[in-house]
Design a protein around this motif. Structure first.
Motif, PDB file in Angstrom:
ATOM      1  N   SER A  32       0.832  -1.204   0.000  1.00 18.45           N
ATOM      2  CA  SER A  32       0.000   0.000   0.000  1.00 18.45           C
ATOM      3  C   SER A  32       0.870   1.259   0.000  1.00 18.45           C
ATOM      4  N   ASN A  33       1.930   1.239   0.784  1.00 20.86           N
ATOM      5  CA  ASN A  33       2.852   2.384   0.833  1.00 20.86           C
ATOM      6  C   ASN A  33       3.526   2.617  -0.516  1.00 20.86           C
ATOM      7  N   TRP A  34       3.844   1.551  -1.215  1.00 21.33           N
ATOM      8  CA  TRP A  34       4.429   1.691  -2.553  1.00 21.33           C
ATOM      9  C   TRP A  34       3.415   2.317  -3.502  1.00 21.33           C
ATOM     10  N   CYS A  35       2.150   1.892  -3.381  1.00 18.06           N
ATOM     11  CA  CYS A  35       1.105   2.394  -4.274  1.00 18.06           C
ATOM     12  C   CYS A  35       0.822   3.878  -4.062  1.00 18.06           C
ATOM     13  N   THR A  36       0.894   4.320  -2.812  1.00 20.35           N
ATOM     14  CA  THR A  36       0.591   5.716  -2.503  1.00 20.35           C
ATOM     15  C   THR A  36       1.801   6.625  -2.607  1.00 20.35           C
ATOM     16  N   GLY A  37       2.991   6.036  -2.730  1.00 24.49           N
ATOM     17  CA  GLY A  37       4.195   6.838  -2.819  1.00 24.49           C
ATOM     18  C   GLY A  37       4.802   7.194  -1.472  1.00 24.49           C
ATOM     19  N   ARG A  38       4.246   6.633  -0.383  1.00 22.58           N
ATOM     20  CA  ARG A  38       4.831   6.893   0.951  1.00 22.58           C
ATOM     21  C   ARG A  38       6.231   6.320   1.057  1.00 22.58           C
ATOM     22  N   SER A  39       6.454   5.212   0.347  1.00 20.27           N
ATOM     23  CA  SER A  39       7.792   4.620   0.277  1.00 20.27           C
ATOM     24  C   SER A  39       7.962   4.038  -1.115  1.00 20.27           C
ATOM     25  N   LYS A  40       9.193   3.682  -1.429  1.00 18.65           N
ATOM     26  CA  LYS A  40       9.504   3.126  -2.744  1.00 18.65           C
ATOM     27  C   LYS A  40      10.155   1.758  -2.560  1.00 18.65           C
ATOM     28  N   PRO A  41       9.858   0.825  -3.446  1.00 15.85           N
ATOM     29  CA  PRO A  41      10.487  -0.492  -3.344  1.00 15.85           C
ATOM     30  C   PRO A  41      11.971  -0.428  -3.686  1.00 15.85           C
ATOM     31  N   ARG A  42      12.722  -1.370  -3.101  1.00 16.21           N
ATOM     32  CA  ARG A  42      14.129  -1.507  -3.500  1.00 16.21           C
ATOM     33  C   ARG A  42      14.151  -1.882  -4.973  1.00 16.21           C
ATOM     34  N   THR A  43      15.236  -1.629  -5.639  1.00 12.62           N
ATOM     35  CA  THR A  43      15.349  -1.905  -7.067  1.00 12.62           C
ATOM     36  C   THR A  43      15.027  -3.363  -7.372  1.00 12.62           C
ATOM     37  N   GLU A  44      15.557  -4.272  -6.580  1.00  9.74           N
ATOM     38  CA  GLU A  44      15.300  -5.700  -6.784  1.00  9.74           C
ATOM     39  C   GLU A  44      13.799  -6.002  -6.676  1.00  9.74           C
ATOM     40  N   ASP A  45      13.138  -5.410  -5.692  1.00  9.59           N
ATOM     41  CA  ASP A  45      11.698  -5.618  -5.518  1.00  9.59           C
ATOM     42  C   ASP A  45      10.889  -5.003  -6.654  1.00  9.59           C
ATOM     43  N   LEU A  46      11.348  -3.878  -7.176  1.00 11.27           N
ATOM     44  CA  LEU A  46      10.664  -3.233  -8.292  1.00 11.27           C
ATOM     45  C   LEU A  46      10.658  -4.143  -9.520  1.00 11.27           C
ATOM     46  N   PHE A  47      11.803  -4.765  -9.800  1.00  8.13           N
ATOM     47  CA  PHE A  47      11.891  -5.665 -10.940  1.00  8.13           C
ATOM     48  C   PHE A  47      11.078  -6.938 -10.706  1.00  8.13           C
ATOM     49  N   LYS A  48      11.092  -7.440  -9.487  1.00  6.57           N
ATOM     50  CA  LYS A  48      10.300  -8.628  -9.147  1.00  6.57           C
ATOM     51  C   LYS A  48       8.809  -8.332  -9.307  1.00  6.57           C
ATOM     52  N   LEU A  49       8.390  -7.160  -8.854  1.00  4.47           N
ATOM     53  CA  LEU A  49       6.988  -6.763  -8.967  1.00  4.47           C
ATOM     54  C   LEU A  49       6.592  -6.591 -10.435  1.00  4.47           C
ATOM     55  N   ALA A  50       7.466  -5.996 -11.221  1.00  5.33           N
ATOM     56  CA  ALA A  50       7.188  -5.813 -12.652  1.00  5.33           C
ATOM     57  C   ALA A  50       7.007  -7.163 -13.340  1.00  5.33           C
ATOM     58  N   ALA A  51       7.847  -8.128 -12.996  1.00  5.03           N
ATOM     59  CA  ALA A  51       7.728  -9.461 -13.592  1.00  5.03           C
ATOM     60  C   ALA A  51       6.410 -10.114 -13.181  1.00  5.03           C
ATOM     61  N   LEU A  52       6.049  -9.981 -11.918  1.00  3.26           N
ATOM     62  CA  LEU A  52       4.798 -10.552 -11.421  1.00  3.26           C
ATOM     63  C   LEU A  52       3.585  -9.937 -12.107  1.00  3.26           C
ATOM     64  N   LEU A  53       3.621  -8.627 -12.312  1.00  9.51           N
ATOM     65  CA  LEU A  53       2.494  -7.913 -12.905  1.00  9.51           C
ATOM     66  C   LEU A  53       2.536  -7.898 -14.438  1.00  9.51           C
ATOM     67  N   ASN A  54       3.614  -8.459 -14.991  1.00 10.79           N
ATOM     68  CA  ASN A  54       3.787  -8.507 -16.442  1.00 10.79           C
ATOM     69  C   ASN A  54       3.769  -7.100 -17.061  1.00 10.79           C
ATOM     70  N   CYS A  55       4.577  -6.231 -16.468  1.00 11.08           N
ATOM     71  CA  CYS A  55       4.717  -4.874 -16.994  1.00 11.08           C
ATOM     72  C   CYS A  55       6.181  -4.463 -16.907  1.00 11.08           C
ATOM     73  N   LYS A  56       6.500  -3.297 -17.417  1.00 16.57           N
ATOM     74  CA  LYS A  56       7.861  -2.783 -17.367  1.00 16.57           C
ATOM     75  C   LYS A  56       8.024  -1.915 -16.119  1.00 16.57           C
ATOM     76  N   THR A  57       9.236  -1.839 -15.622  1.00 18.32           N
ATOM     77  CA  THR A  57       9.490  -0.988 -14.454  1.00 18.32           C
ATOM     78  C   THR A  57       9.156   0.469 -14.775  1.00 18.32           C
ATOM     79  N   ASP A  58       9.345   0.871 -16.016  1.00 20.60           N
ATOM     80  CA  ASP A  58       9.035   2.248 -16.429  1.00 20.60           C
ATOM     81  C   ASP A  58       7.551   2.569 -16.277  1.00 20.60           C
TER      82      ASP A  58
END
Length: 68
Positions: A32-58
């Motif tokens: 939820s914090n990532w979604c609202t911008g209260r915090s940002k995921p670590r780079t590794e987590d950002l790429f993992k999330l992108a793969a899970l959601l089938n989207c690009k980090t951009d």
């Protein structure tokens, strides 16, 4: 300034947030914090999330130039 678009990516994916949090190994509040911008995921987590959601980090953030 970076504006989070993670919530929009989640909506497009069709996955529930509790499923995503479990797959990512994080608490739902952290997601939820990532979604609202209260915090940002670590780079590794950002790429993992992108793969899970089938989207690009951009797709997960938008850069907005601040005017002075």
């Amino acid at each position: 300034m970076l504006v989070s678009k993670i919530g929009e990516c989640i909506k497009r994916s069709g996955y529930r947030r509790d499923y995503i949090a479990k797959e990512m190994g994080i608490q739902k509040q952290q997601l939820s914090n990532w979604c609202t911008g209260r915090s940002k995921p670590r780079t590794e987590d950002l790429f993992k999330l992108a793969a899970l959601l089938n989207c690009k980090t951009d797709d997960m953030y938008e850069f907005i130039k601040e005017e002075k």
